[in-house]
Design a protein around this motif. Structure first.
Motif, PDB file in Angstrom:
ATOM      1  N   ARG A 732       1.023   9.455   0.844  1.00 23.32           N
ATOM      2  CA  ARG A 732       0.567   9.678  -0.525  1.00 23.32           C
ATOM      3  C   ARG A 732      -0.007   8.395  -1.114  1.00 23.32           C
ATOM      4  N   VAL A 733      -0.926   8.565  -2.047  1.00 25.86           N
ATOM      5  CA  VAL A 733      -1.466   7.432  -2.796  1.00 25.86           C
ATOM      6  C   VAL A 733      -0.732   7.414  -4.127  1.00 25.86           C
ATOM      7  N   ALA A 734       0.231   6.512  -4.231  1.00 26.56           N
ATOM      8  CA  ALA A 734       1.123   6.520  -5.395  1.00 26.56           C
ATOM      9  C   ALA A 734       0.579   5.650  -6.515  1.00 26.56           C
ATOM     10  N   GLY A 735      -0.699   5.773  -6.789  1.00 23.88           N
ATOM     11  CA  GLY A 735      -1.270   5.024  -7.902  1.00 23.88           C
ATOM     12  C   GLY A 735      -1.707   3.636  -7.495  1.00 23.88           C
ATOM     13  N   ALA A 736      -2.937   3.492  -7.043  1.00 25.80           N
ATOM     14  CA  ALA A 736      -3.491   2.205  -6.632  1.00 25.80           C
ATOM     15  C   ALA A 736      -4.906   2.087  -7.188  1.00 25.80           C
ATOM     16  N   VAL A 737      -5.424   0.850  -7.221  1.00 28.66           N
ATOM     17  CA  VAL A 737      -6.751   0.582  -7.756  1.00 28.66           C
ATOM     18  C   VAL A 737      -7.726   0.334  -6.616  1.00 28.66           C
ATOM     19  N   TYR A 738      -8.855   1.027  -6.670  1.00 28.67           N
ATOM     20  CA  TYR A 738      -9.886   0.900  -5.644  1.00 28.67           C
ATOM     21  C   TYR A 738     -11.200   0.463  -6.265  1.00 28.67           C
ATOM     22  N   GLU A 739     -11.969  -0.258  -5.493  1.00 28.41           N
ATOM     23  CA  GLU A 739     -13.292  -0.680  -5.918  1.00 28.41           C
ATOM     24  C   GLU A 739     -14.311   0.420  -5.630  1.00 28.41           C
ATOM     25  N   GLN A 782     -16.571  -0.487   2.197  1.00 30.11           N
ATOM     26  CA  GLN A 782     -15.714  -0.419   3.381  1.00 30.11           C
ATOM     27  C   GLN A 782     -14.317  -0.983   3.132  1.00 30.11           C
ATOM     28  N   THR A 783     -14.220  -2.067   2.416  1.00 25.85           N
ATOM     29  CA  THR A 783     -12.908  -2.618   2.044  1.00 25.85           C
ATOM     30  C   THR A 783     -12.779  -2.488   0.540  1.00 25.85           C
ATOM     31  N   SER A 784     -12.034  -1.471   0.092  1.00 22.96           N
ATOM     32  CA  SER A 784     -12.099  -1.147  -1.335  1.00 22.96           C
ATOM     33  C   SER A 784     -10.769  -1.213  -2.080  1.00 22.96           C
ATOM     34  N   LEU A 785      -9.638  -1.349  -1.379  1.00 25.39           N
ATOM     35  CA  LEU A 785      -8.364  -1.452  -2.090  1.00 25.39           C
ATOM     36  C   LEU A 785      -8.312  -2.772  -2.851  1.00 25.39           C
ATOM     37  N   MET A 786      -8.120  -2.693  -4.173  1.00 23.01           N
ATOM     38  CA  MET A 786      -8.090  -3.885  -5.004  1.00 23.01           C
ATOM     39  C   MET A 786      -6.671  -4.286  -5.396  1.00 23.01           C
ATOM     40  N   ALA A 787      -5.804  -3.306  -5.629  1.00 24.25           N
ATOM     41  CA  ALA A 787      -4.445  -3.604  -6.090  1.00 24.25           C
ATOM     42  C   ALA A 787      -3.571  -2.378  -5.872  1.00 24.25           C
ATOM     43  N   GLY A 788      -2.307  -2.637  -5.558  1.00 21.80           N
ATOM     44  CA  GLY A 788      -1.391  -1.534  -5.301  1.00 21.80           C
ATOM     45  C   GLY A 788      -1.348  -1.188  -3.824  1.00 21.80           C
ATOM     46  N   GLU A 793      -3.949   3.890   7.091  1.00 22.05           N
ATOM     47  CA  GLU A 793      -4.595   5.121   7.554  1.00 22.05           C
ATOM     48  C   GLU A 793      -5.392   5.793   6.435  1.00 22.05           C
ATOM     49  N   ILE A 794      -4.867   5.762   5.219  1.00 17.18           N
ATOM     50  CA  ILE A 794      -5.585   6.363   4.090  1.00 17.18           C
ATOM     51  C   ILE A 794      -6.719   5.459   3.632  1.00 17.18           C
ATOM     52  N   GLN A 795      -6.497   4.160   3.658  1.00 14.65           N
ATOM     53  CA  GLN A 795      -7.568   3.233   3.294  1.00 14.65           C
ATOM     54  C   GLN A 795      -8.798   3.465   4.154  1.00 14.65           C
ATOM     55  N   GLU A 796      -8.578   3.690   5.431  1.00 15.88           N
ATOM     56  CA  GLU A 796      -9.699   3.917   6.353  1.00 15.88           C
ATOM     57  C   GLU A 796     -10.436   5.207   6.027  1.00 15.88           C
ATOM     58  N   GLN A 797      -9.713   6.218   5.540  1.00 19.10           N
ATOM     59  CA  GLN A 797     -10.348   7.471   5.154  1.00 19.10           C
ATOM     60  C   GLN A 797     -11.192   7.293   3.887  1.00 19.10           C
TER      61      GLN A 797
END
Length: 848
Positions: A732-739, A782-788, A793-797
Motif C-alpha cells: 500500500r501507498v500510505a501517504g507519500a509525496v511524488y514528483e 523515472q525517479t519520482s518519490l520525494m518524501a515518505g 516495487e510500487i515506485q517502479e510501477q
C-alpha cells in the motif's frame, strides 16, 4: 401474588430485550459523595446517561450549568464549528486555584523548560470523541465533569487542590450531533442488538466526520477546520503535561490504550515519552483488571503522524495518549465477545479517565521533569544539527504563501522575512517574497517533521500517512541552509503589493491567474453577471501603470460587452477583499501575444457542478472537493447520491466530479446517461478509482493499473505466514509525496510556473502514460518519490506513469487525476488543478 407479579415483570424485561439503565453514581467511584446542590447528568437530561445518545446541545448546556453551579469549574467558548455549534473547554481545579487561573497559566507557560518544582501543578487535558460516531467519549465526559464538579473525596481534593484538569467534552460537535440523531431515531423501546439492524449501520456520510466530512483527528497539524484551529490555540496557551484522546474502534474488538507498537513512533519523539506512557498504562490495566475487562496495549496502533490528537502533543513535549473502546454503534449490539451495551462503553471511558488521573498523580514528578528534559534535549539536538533552518520563497502567489505561514504561526513556529536578497546554490531568494524558518526555536522537532523528506524508517508500516511536508503540500520553493541569513525581526510578514486604482474609462480590466484566490475572484464576477473572457495564450498589454505581461489563463473583463452599471465598484471591492491586483487595460491592441479580441480569448460562463457522492463513494474525498469548491471558490456545488443519477437530468450541469469509490456495480442506465451527457459537451472529472471506471467505460483513453495489478508485482515465493502483515504494508501507498512534471503549456497548468509539481499519493493506482501526444498534462519522472515511504516495487510501477490526463470525448472533455488533488484540504499546490479543470476545460482540444 406479589411474587408472581415480580416474576412476570422479570420475564417481561428478559423477553423485551430491555437493558436496564445505569445511574450516574454507578459509573463513578463508590467512595465518592456528591454535592446535592449540583445538578447530576441524569437530572439535566431527564434520562440516565447511556439510555439515549446525548446531543451536543444537551452536552453543552450541561457544561454551562456546571460552570454556573460549581466554584471548581470555569468554562470558555474557544470557537464555533462549521455548523455554528460552540466549542467549549472547561478548567477544573480548587476554588482557590480558580481565582488565580490566569496566573497559574502564565507561570506554567513562562516556566516551560526550566527546573520543575514539586509544587507546580500538573495540567491534564481530557479530550473526547473527535470522531462523532465514537460517542462513548462525549457521553463519558458528562460523568467526568460531574465527578470533578460535585464529587467529594480525598482523591478529588488531591487532584484539584494541586493540579488542573482541562476537559474538551466534544472535539467534533457536528459529527456527534449527526450520529446522536441517527442512533436515537432508530432506538426502539425494545432494543435490538442485531448488528444488521439499521441503528448499527449508519447512512452515508457517517457521523465520524465533521460538517465537510473530514476526519478531524487528522487535522491537528493541518488546521483546515475551525474546530482544530480553536483547539490548537488553547493547547498552546496551556501546554498540558498529558493529553488524552478517547476513541472507539470496531465492535468485535475490546479496549486499547497506548503505548502502541514502540517501533512505530515518530522518530522525533523521545523514548522517554513511550516510557511514561507505559507507566500510565499500568494504571489503566489495573483499573480494567478490577472490572474484568478485556483489553490490549503495545500493538496495532502507532504514534507516527504528528497530525493526530494522541501524537501532535508528543512533538511539543506533552504526553499524548490514545484510548480505543469497542463500539456499540448504537445502544446495544451483539459481538464476538457477547452483548455490548452503550453503557459498558461509557463505563470503560470513565474508568480510564480516572486511571489517567491516578497514574498522573503517582508519576507527577516524572511528568513535571519530562517537560524540562524535553526542552534540554531539544536544545542539544539544535546544537548538533548541521542546518540552521530553511529559506522559503513564493514570488507570484501571496495567498498560498500566506496560508502556509498562518499554519506555522498557529503552531508557534517563528519565521522572519529576509532583510536582503540571498543566494543559495545558484538560487536567489528575494527579500520581498522570502522568509527564513530557524531551527533554533522551541518547535524544533515539529519543524524537522514538517520539512522532512525522509523515505525510509525503522518500521515502514504506517497506520496513516508517512509524510506531511507542508512546503511540498503548498508547492513552495524552499531550501535548507547551514547558515542563517540576514532577517528582519521587526515583522513576520512579507511585503504586500499595493493594489492599482481602476480607471473608469478603461478598454478592459484584467488580472492574472497566478494567485490562489484568482479562481474565487473569477467565480464571484460570474456570480455578479459580469461578462468574462480567459486568455488562452500570453500577451503584453498597455495598462494605466504602463506595459504589463499576462500569462495564459489571465482573466479579462472587456467593457465592450454588456456589463453591469456598477462594474468598477464590483471589481474594486473584490480586488480589495481578495488581495488581487486588477489592472486597467487602455487598448485592445497588444504589443506582444494575442489581442483582447482574439479567438483565443474564450468566453467563460457560470459552471454548474455536480459532485457524485453517496454510498460507494469516499465520504472524505467527496467532502474535500465540496470544501474546496465551497470555501475556496465560493462556488455552489450540487452533491447527489450516485443512485440518483438514473433519474437526474444531467443537462442541468456543465461539470461532473467523481472521486475514489467502488463503481463495479454502477447501473447500466447511469453509464448510458453519463455517456450521452459527456458526448454532448459535459466535462467529466475524476480521480483515483473513478479514473479506472472511466477507462473501463471507454471514456478515458488510458490504460489503468488497479491496486491489485500493482500488488501482483511483489514476489511472494518463500514467504511464510508471519510475513502476511509485512507484505500488506509494503503493498500500500500510505501517504507519500511524488514528483510530477507539468506541461506548462497545457490549459490545466495555467497559473503554474514551475515544471516540477509535488503531488500526494495514497493509492497504488497507476495510469500508463498515453502514447498519443497532447493529452498528458503531467507525468511522474523515472525517479519520482520525494518524501515518505513507498516500497521499491510500487515506485517502479509509478515511474514514468501519467499523473494528469485530459482529452475530448465527442463535444465533451474527460479529465483524470491519478491522485487526490485536494487531500485533507491542505494540498494547496495541487488543488488549483481542480479549479483549472473547471474553468480552463474549454481550452482542451486533444483527441484521445
Amino acid at each position: 401474588m406479589t411474587f408472581i407479579l415480580r416474576l412476570f415483570a422479570f420475564s417481561f424485561l428478559m423477553v423485551s430485550g430491555y437493558v436496564s439503565a445505569v445511574g450516574d453514581e454507578d459509573y463513578l467511584p463508590r467512595d465518592t459523595r456528591f454535592n446535592p446542590n449540583i445538578t447530576s447528568p441524569t437530572e439535566a437530561l431527564g434520562a440516565e446517561v447511556g439510555e439515549w445518545h446525548v446531543r451536543h446541545d444537551q452536552l453543552a448546556n450541561y457544561m454551562q450549568l456546571l460552570a454556573a453551579q460549581s466554584d471548581r469549574v470555569s468554562i470558555v467558548e474557544t470557537g464555533r464549528t462549521h455548523e455554528n455549534r460552540p466549542l467549549y473547554l472547561l478548567a477544573f481545579s480548587s476554588p482557590e486555584n480558580q481565582k488565580n487561573l490566569a496566573a497559574i497559566q502564565a507561570k506554567h507557560i513562562n516556566n516551560l523548560g526550566k527546573s520543575a518544582s514539586a509544587d507546580d501543578p500538573l495540567i491534564l487535558w481530557m479530550g473526547y470523541s473527535v470522531h462523532g460516531n465514537e460517542a462513548s467519549g462525549s457521553n463519558a465526559a458528562l460523568l467526568v465533569a460531574y465527578y470533578l464538579a460535585a464529587g467529594e473525596s480525598q482523591k478529588i481534593d488531591e487532584l484539584l487542590n494541586n493540579n488542573l484538569v482541562l476537559l474538551d467534552p466534544s472535539l467534533n460537535p457536528d459529527g456527534l450531533s449527526r450520529f446522536a440523531q441517527w442512533a436515537n431515531m432508530h432506538r426502539g423501546n425494545t432494543l435490538v442488538a442485531d448488528p444488521q439492524h439499521r441503528e448499527h449501520k449508519e447512512a452515508w456520510p457517517s457521523g465520524r466526520t465533521n460538517h465537510y466530512w473530514f476526519d478531524l483527528n487528522r487535522d491537528w497539524l493541518l488546521l483546515t477546520h475551525p474546530e482544530s484551529r480553536a483547539r490548537i490555540a488553547q493547547f498552546h496557551q496551556w501546554r498540558p503535561h498529558v493529553l488524552t484522546d478517547f476513541h472507539e474502534m470496531g465492535s468485535n474488538s475490546t479496549y486499547f490504550f497506548q503505548p502502541g507498537i514502540p517501533s512505530r513512533k515518530n522518530p522525533w519523539t523521545p523514548r522517554k515519552n513511550v516510557e511514561l506512557t507505559t507507566k500510565l498504562g499500568n494504571f489503566h490495566a489495573a483499573a480494567l483488571d478490577k472490572t474484568k475487562q478485556l483489553y490490549f496495549s503495545g500493538e496495532s496502533y502507532d504514534d507516527f503522524y504528528y497530525g493526530k490528537g494522541s501524537t501532535y502533543p508528543d512533538s511539543i513535549g506533552s504526553i499524548g495518549i490514545l484510548f480505543e473502546q469497542a463500539s456499540s454503534r448504537g445502544h446495544v449490539q451483539d459481538t464476538v465477545n457477547g452483548e455490548l451495551r452503550f453503557s459498558d462503553t461509557i463505563q470503560n471511558q470513565v474508568t480510564t479517565t480516572l486511571s489517567t488521573f491516578e497514574g498522573a498523580l503517582a508519576n507527577k514528578k516524572a511528568l513535571l521533569d519530562y517537560q524540562v528534559e524535553f526542552v534540554q534535549q531539544t536544545n542539544d539536538l539544535i546544537k548538533d544539527d548541521d542546518l540552521a533552518g530553511y529559506i522559503l520563497q513564493e514570488k507570484l502567489d501571496k495567498t498560498r504563501f500566506a496560508k502556509m505561514l498562518s499554519i506555522f504561526k498557529a503552531h508557534k513556529i517563528e519565521y522572519w522575512p529576509l532583510s536582503k536578497n540571498t543566494k543559495v546554490d545558484n538560487q536567489t531568494f528575494e527579500a520581498q517574497s522570502s522568509v527564513f524558518v530557524p531551527l533554533d526555536q522551541a518547535q524544533y522537532r515539529l519543524i524537522k517533521s514538517i520539512f522532512s523528506t525522509r523515505k525510509s524508517f525503522d518500521d515502514n508500516t504506517f497506520y496513516d500517512v508517512s509524510n506531511w511536508n507542508l512546503p511540498l503540500a503548498f508547492n513552495i520553493q524552499y531550501t535548507p541552509v547551514s547558515r542563517a541569513p540576514k532577517v528582519n525581526k521587526q515583522s513576520q510578514s512579507t511585503s504586500q503589493a499595493i493594489l492599482p486604482e481602476l480607471q473608469s474609462s478603461a478598454y478592459a480590466y484584467a488580472f492574472s491567474w497566478d494567485d490562489y484566490n484568482a479562481p474565487k475572484l473569477l467565480q464571484r464576477l460570474l456570480a455578479s453577471n459580469i461578462k468574462v473572457k480567459v486568455a488562452g495564450d500570453a500577451f503584453f498589454a498597455k495598462t494605466s501603470q504602463g506595459g504589463m505581461s499576462f500569462s495564459a489563463g489571465a482573466v479579462i473583463v472587456p467593457t465592450a460587452l454588456a456589463q453591469p452599471d456598477n462594474l468598477v465598484a464590483i471589481l474594486e471591492a473584490q480586488s480589495v477583499d481578495l488581495g488581487i491586483s486588477v489592472h486597467s487595460i487602455s487598448s485592445g491592441l497588444t504589443t506582444q501575444g494575442i489581442d483582447i479580441g482574439s479567438r483565443k480569448m474564450l468566453n467563460v460562463s457560470q459552471p454548474k457542478v455536480l459532485l457524485v457522492g453517496g454510498k460507494g463513494t469516499s465520504q472524505y474525498e467527496v467532502g474535500e472537493v465540496w470544501h474546496y469548491l465551497d470555501q475556496h471558490l465560493d462556488m455552489p456545488v450540487s452533491v447527489t447520491d450516485m443512485n440518483e443519477l438514473q433519474t437526474l437530468n444531467l443537462e442541468n450541469y456543465t461539470h461532473m466530479i467523481w472521486v475514489q469509490g467502488s463503481y463495479k456495480n454502477v447501473a447500466d442506465r447511469i453509464s448510458q446517461n453519463l455517456d450521452t451527457w459527456l458526448r454532448n459537451g459535459g466535462v467529466l472529472i475524476g480521480q483515483k478509482s473513478a479514473v479506472a471506471w472511466f477507462s473501463n467505460n471507454n471514456w478515458l483513453k488510458v490504460s489503468v493499473k488497479t491496486e491489485s495489478d500493482v500488488q501482483s508485482a511483489f514476489a511472494t515465493d518463500h514467504l511464510s505466514y508471519k510475513d502476511k502483515d509485512s507484505l500488506a504494508a509494503k503493498q500500500r501507498v500510505a501517504g507519500a509525496v511524488y514528483e510530477t512534471q507539468l506541461d506548462l503549456s497545457h490549459p490545466l497548468a495555467f497559473g503554474f510556473h514551475s515544471e516540477t509539481l509535488p503531488v500526494f499519493r495514497n493509492s497504488a493506482i497507476v495510469l500508463r502514460k498515453p502514447v498519443k501526444p497532447f493529452i498528458t498534462a503531467a507525468f511522474h519522472p523515472q525517479t519520482s518519490l520525494m518524501a515518505g515511504y513507498t516500497a521499491q516495487e510500487i515506485q517502479e510501477q509509478i515511474s514514468g506513469s501519467a499523473a494528469v490526463v485530459a482529452h475530448n470525448v465527442g463535444k465533451g472533455k474527460v479529465i483524470a487525476f491519478a491522485n487526490n488533488v485536494n487531500f485533507r484540504g491542505v494540498w494547496y499546490g495541487t488543488s488549483r488543478l481542480m479549479s483549472n479543470a473547471i474553468f480552463m476545460a474549454p481550452f482542451i482540444k486533444a483527441q484521445g
